[in-house]
Structures are given as C-alpha cells and as structure tokens.
Design an enzyme around this catalytic site. Structure first.
Site, PDB file in Angstrom:
ATOM      1  N   SER A 299      19.497  52.936  49.594  1.00 34.96           N
ATOM      2  CA  SER A 299      19.060  53.274  50.959  1.00 34.96           C
ATOM      3  C   SER A 299      19.217  54.780  51.181  1.00 34.96           C
ATOM      4  O   SER A 299      20.029  55.427  50.509  1.00 34.96           O
ATOM      5  CB  SER A 299      19.956  52.528  51.953  1.00 34.96           C
ATOM      6  OG  SER A 299      19.771  53.025  53.262  1.00 34.96           O
TER       7      SER A 299
ATOM      8  N   TYR B 234      28.574  49.819  54.608  1.00 34.69           N
ATOM      9  CA  TYR B 234      27.167  49.775  54.203  1.00 34.69           C
ATOM     10  C   TYR B 234      26.806  51.048  53.434  1.00 34.69           C
ATOM     11  O   TYR B 234      26.248  50.985  52.333  1.00 34.69           O
ATOM     12  CB  TYR B 234      26.254  49.596  55.425  1.00 34.69           C
ATOM     13  CG  TYR B 234      24.796  49.474  55.050  1.00 34.69           C
ATOM     14  CD1 TYR B 234      24.307  48.309  54.486  1.00 34.69           C
ATOM     15  CD2 TYR B 234      23.901  50.539  55.223  1.00 34.69           C
ATOM     16  CE1 TYR B 234      22.964  48.191  54.116  1.00 34.69           C
ATOM     17  CE2 TYR B 234      22.569  50.433  54.865  1.00 34.69           C
ATOM     18  CZ  TYR B 234      22.105  49.254  54.321  1.00 34.69           C
ATOM     19  OH  TYR B 234      20.788  49.148  53.931  1.00 34.69           O
TER      20      TYR B 234
HETATM   21  N1  LIG Z   1      15.412  47.405  56.527  1.00 33.54           N
HETATM   22  C1  LIG Z   1      15.781  48.646  56.283  1.00 33.54           C
HETATM   23  O1  LIG Z   1      15.623  49.539  57.123  1.00 33.54           O
HETATM   24  C2  LIG Z   1      16.411  48.996  54.945  1.00 33.54           C
HETATM   25  C3  LIG Z   1      16.557  50.358  54.630  1.00 33.54           C
HETATM   26  C4  LIG Z   1      17.122  50.708  53.419  1.00 33.54           C
HETATM   27  C5  LIG Z   1      17.517  49.719  52.525  1.00 33.54           C
HETATM   28  N2  LIG Z   1      17.367  48.416  52.853  1.00 33.54           N
HETATM   29  C6  LIG Z   1      17.815  47.429  51.885  1.00 33.54           C
HETATM   30  O2  LIG Z   1      16.740  46.583  51.529  1.00 33.54           O
HETATM   31  C7  LIG Z   1      17.231  45.303  51.140  1.00 33.54           C
HETATM   32  C8  LIG Z   1      16.471  44.215  51.874  1.00 33.54           C
HETATM   33  O3  LIG Z   1      16.734  44.347  53.261  1.00 33.54           O
HETATM   34  P1  LIG Z   1      15.731  43.867  54.397  1.00 33.54           P
HETATM   35  O4  LIG Z   1      15.546  45.005  55.320  1.00 33.54           O
HETATM   36  O5  LIG Z   1      14.554  43.212  53.799  1.00 33.54           O
HETATM   37  O6  LIG Z   1      16.687  42.822  55.155  1.00 33.54           O
HETATM   38  P2  LIG Z   1      16.517  41.274  55.470  1.00 33.54           P
HETATM   39  O7  LIG Z   1      15.185  41.011  56.076  1.00 33.54           O
HETATM   40  O8  LIG Z   1      17.742  40.905  56.227  1.00 33.54           O
HETATM   41  O9  LIG Z   1      16.542  40.579  54.023  1.00 33.54           O
HETATM   42  C9  LIG Z   1      17.707  40.520  53.268  1.00 33.54           C
HETATM   43  C10 LIG Z   1      17.477  39.573  52.103  1.00 33.54           C
HETATM   44  O10 LIG Z   1      18.664  39.522  51.311  1.00 33.54           O
HETATM   45  C11 LIG Z   1      19.037  38.163  51.154  1.00 33.54           C
HETATM   46  N3  LIG Z   1      20.480  38.024  51.058  1.00 33.54           N
HETATM   47  C12 LIG Z   1      21.429  38.517  51.894  1.00 33.54           C
HETATM   48  N4  LIG Z   1      22.643  38.152  51.484  1.00 33.54           N
HETATM   49  C13 LIG Z   1      22.470  37.394  50.370  1.00 33.54           C
HETATM   50  C14 LIG Z   1      23.346  36.719  49.494  1.00 33.54           C
HETATM   51  N5  LIG Z   1      24.677  36.730  49.683  1.00 33.54           N
HETATM   52  N6  LIG Z   1      22.818  36.053  48.449  1.00 33.54           N
HETATM   53  C15 LIG Z   1      21.479  36.012  48.261  1.00 33.54           C
HETATM   54  N7  LIG Z   1      20.591  36.627  49.051  1.00 33.54           N
HETATM   55  C16 LIG Z   1      21.091  37.307  50.099  1.00 33.54           C
HETATM   56  C17 LIG Z   1      18.503  37.449  52.380  1.00 33.54           C
HETATM   57  O11 LIG Z   1      18.402  36.076  52.098  1.00 33.54           O
HETATM   58  P3  LIG Z   1      18.408  34.949  53.259  1.00 33.54           P
HETATM   59  O12 LIG Z   1      17.616  35.524  54.398  1.00 33.54           O
HETATM   60  O13 LIG Z   1      17.742  33.792  52.606  1.00 33.54           O
HETATM   61  O14 LIG Z   1      19.833  34.717  53.617  1.00 33.54           O
HETATM   62  C18 LIG Z   1      17.174  38.145  52.559  1.00 33.54           C
HETATM   63  O15 LIG Z   1      16.209  37.587  51.710  1.00 33.54           O
HETATM   64  C19 LIG Z   1      18.735  45.323  51.448  1.00 33.54           C
HETATM   65  O16 LIG Z   1      19.447  45.600  50.258  1.00 33.54           O
HETATM   66  C20 LIG Z   1      18.871  46.478  52.415  1.00 33.54           C
HETATM   67  O17 LIG Z   1      20.161  47.039  52.410  1.00 33.54           O
HETATM   68  C21 LIG Z   1      16.819  48.024  54.043  1.00 33.54           C
END
Ligand SMILES: NC(=O)c1ccc[n+]([C@@H]2O[C@H](COP(=O)([O-])OP(=O)(O)OC[C@H]3O[C@@H](n4cnc5c(N)ncnc54)[C@H](OP(=O)(O)O)[C@@H]3O)[C@@H](O)[C@H]2O)c1
Length: 253
Positions: free
Chosen positions: A139, A152
């Site tokens: 990130s 985080y």
């Molecule tokens: N959104 C942003 O602004 C942003 C920015 C930078 C980086 N990121 C990174 O991008 C990645 C995806 O985030 P997102 O924004 O798409 O968030 P999200 O919509 O909350 O999706 C998170 C995903 O991770 C899965 N997950 C969480 N905990 C888990 C566990 N213990 N075991 C297996 N799966 C798990 C969730 O599965 P379930 O829903 O099935 O529980 C979901 O599919 C993350 O690593 C996040 O830190 C996001």
C-alpha cells in the site's frame, strides 16, 4: 509475466481481489480464488466462469499456515502456478482512541503472516521450474508510519520490504516478484472512511493498472503518482519536520 495461464488470487471475494479476478478471467485461463465469505466468492467465481475462465474457489483463512500450504499444493499440482497474487488483507485504525492489542495482532496475522503463508509454500516449486511471478499487495501506507493506522502501515511496510528483497534474492532463479502499492481504492475497506480520500479510484481501474504493471514485471507498481510522490516525500523527510503534520491527519476507524 505477459500471459499467465494459471493464476492464484487470495482475497478474491471482495474489492481489489474481485476486480483482479475479473480482469484476468478469459478462456484458457485457470483461476484459483480464495476468501472467507462463500457467497461472495461463489458469485465472483461464477462471473469469471461466465467470462470463459476455469475457476476453482476455496474458503480458507490466510492466517492458517497449514490450510494454506495444503490448498496451494493442490492448486499447483493441478495447474502449475504462473502468477500468485497475495492480496488478502484487513485494515483498522486508531479512530476509536488508541489501537487495541488484539487489533494490532489481528492485522499482523493477516497482512504479514497471511502473505508469508501464501508465498512461501509455492516458492520451492516455482524455483525448481525457474518460472513464476509473485505479486504482493502492499500500500502507499507503507511509506510512512501514519499515526491513524500503526499496525496497518507497519504490516504493509514489512511486506513491501520483504517483497523487494525477495525480488533480488530470486532473480537468478527466474522467479519474478512485484510489490503493488495502491492509493485509495473503492472497496469494503475504504467504504467506512469518513475523511476525504484524495484521488480515490475504482477497483476496476486499479486492477487494470496492476495487470499492466505485472505484464511488464514492474518491481514496484505504485499509483496514483501524485499521492505516491507525496507519501514518498513525507517518508524521506526527517520525522522532526513531518511529525506535527502526521498528528493532524484523520484517523481510520
Ligand atoms: N482499498 C484500498 O484503498 C487499498 C489501498 C491499498 C492497499 N489495499 C490492500 O488491498 C488488499 C485488498 O483490499 P480491498 O480494498 O479489496 O479490501 P476488501 O474489499 O475488504 O477485501 C479484502 C479481501 O481480503 C480477504 N480477507 C481478509 N482477511 C482474510 C483472511 N484472514 N483470510 C482470507 N481472506 C481474507 C477478504 O475476504 P472475505 O471478504 O471473504 O472475508 C476480501 O476478499 C488488502 O491487502 C489491502 O490492504 C487496499
């Protein structure tokens, strides 16, 4: 890697993982998708099948090392993995006061241990084949410890550094490693943020940028660039100059 055929994506049941699965889904592509919510994961798998991909889905917690090793070994024996995307992650901050110990530990268990549990089991096979690409979802929050989200930021910094080092370590073996550093992306993770999110981007647009970067084996896929430049600069400046600004930033709940 230009044309990966067998792709594993963790956290495919929501947000960026879903957008990546849909971006890669096509005829001739084999997707292995994981998450915890069966209903959402099933819907994503169905959409990817409708786009022509062969899809297997798995409910597995990334923090469960032995379950992850078992699942990944099965995936690799059926379809030797070309591209492994360690995307699953959670976030939370200090919006309610200070960060509870349980929250900090949960974040490290998923965002750090979970990435190790995703990458390490497949490394020996990829090295032996002298082929494969690993993408690690860090990130822009990894470039400075932001007071609103200590665990985080630290978890994302740890996996960024690990991925950057791994890239050099594995270079001779032919295995490639890229670290992805997105800014604010529309997903469940950012849905609850009440503060302004500069240059907020859809998950679909972010997935397209990631796919392009991975196709040319970019070491660091960081975007959008104005926000990347800002966090890079804040991280490079002496803390004495930036601490007071950091304390003013909004805190994530
Ligand atoms: N959104 C942003 O602004 C942003 C920015 C930078 C980086 N990121 C990174 O991008 C990645 C995806 O985030 P997102 O924004 O798409 O968030 P999200 O919509 O909350 O999706 C998170 C995903 O991770 C899965 N997950 C969480 N905990 C888990 C566990 N213990 N075991 C297996 N799966 C798990 C969730 O599965 P379930 O829903 O099935 O529980 C979901 O599919 C993350 O690593 C996040 O830190 C996001």
């Amino acid at each position: 890697m230009k044309d990966p055929r067998a792709i594993v994506i963790t956290g495919a049941s929501s947000g960026i993982g879903t957008a990546l699965a849909r971006a890669y889904a096509a005829s001739g592509i084999h997707l292995a998708l994981s998450g915890r919510n069966g209903e959402r994961l099933g819907a994503v798998a169905a959409a990817c099948r409708a786009a022509g991909a062969a899809v297997e889905e798995k409910i597995v917690d990334v923090s469960d090392a032995s379950a992850m090793a078992g699942w990944l070994a099965e995936c690799d024996s059926r379809n030797p993995v070309d591209l492994l995307i360690a995307n699953a992650g959670i976030s939370a901050g200090t919006g309610g006061g200070s960060e509870p110990a349980s929250q900090a530990r949960a974040i490290f268990a998923v965002n750090l241990d979970g990435v190790l549990n995703t990458v390490l089991p497949l490394l020996p096979a990829m090295q032996q084949r002298r082929r494969g690409q690993i993408a690690i979802m860090s990130s822009l929050a990894s470039f400075r410890g932001f007071p609103g989200a200590p665990a985080y930021c630290a978890s994302k910094a740890a996996i960024r550094f690990w991925g950057e080092a791994l890239r050099g370590e594995l270079w001779e073996s032919g295995v490639r490693v890229s670290v992805i550093c997105p800014g604010y992306i529309v997903s469940a993770m950012t849905a609850g943020n009440t503060f302004p999110m500069p240059l907020l981007m859809t998950a679909e647009r972010a997935a397209a940028i990631m796919k392009r970067g991975l196709a040319v084996d970019r070491a660091r896929i960081a975007f959008p660039w104005p926000l990347y430049f800002a966090v890079w600069l804040i991280g490079a400046l002496p803390p004495a100059l930036t601490d007071s600004l950091m304390r003013l930033l909004p805190k994530k709940h």
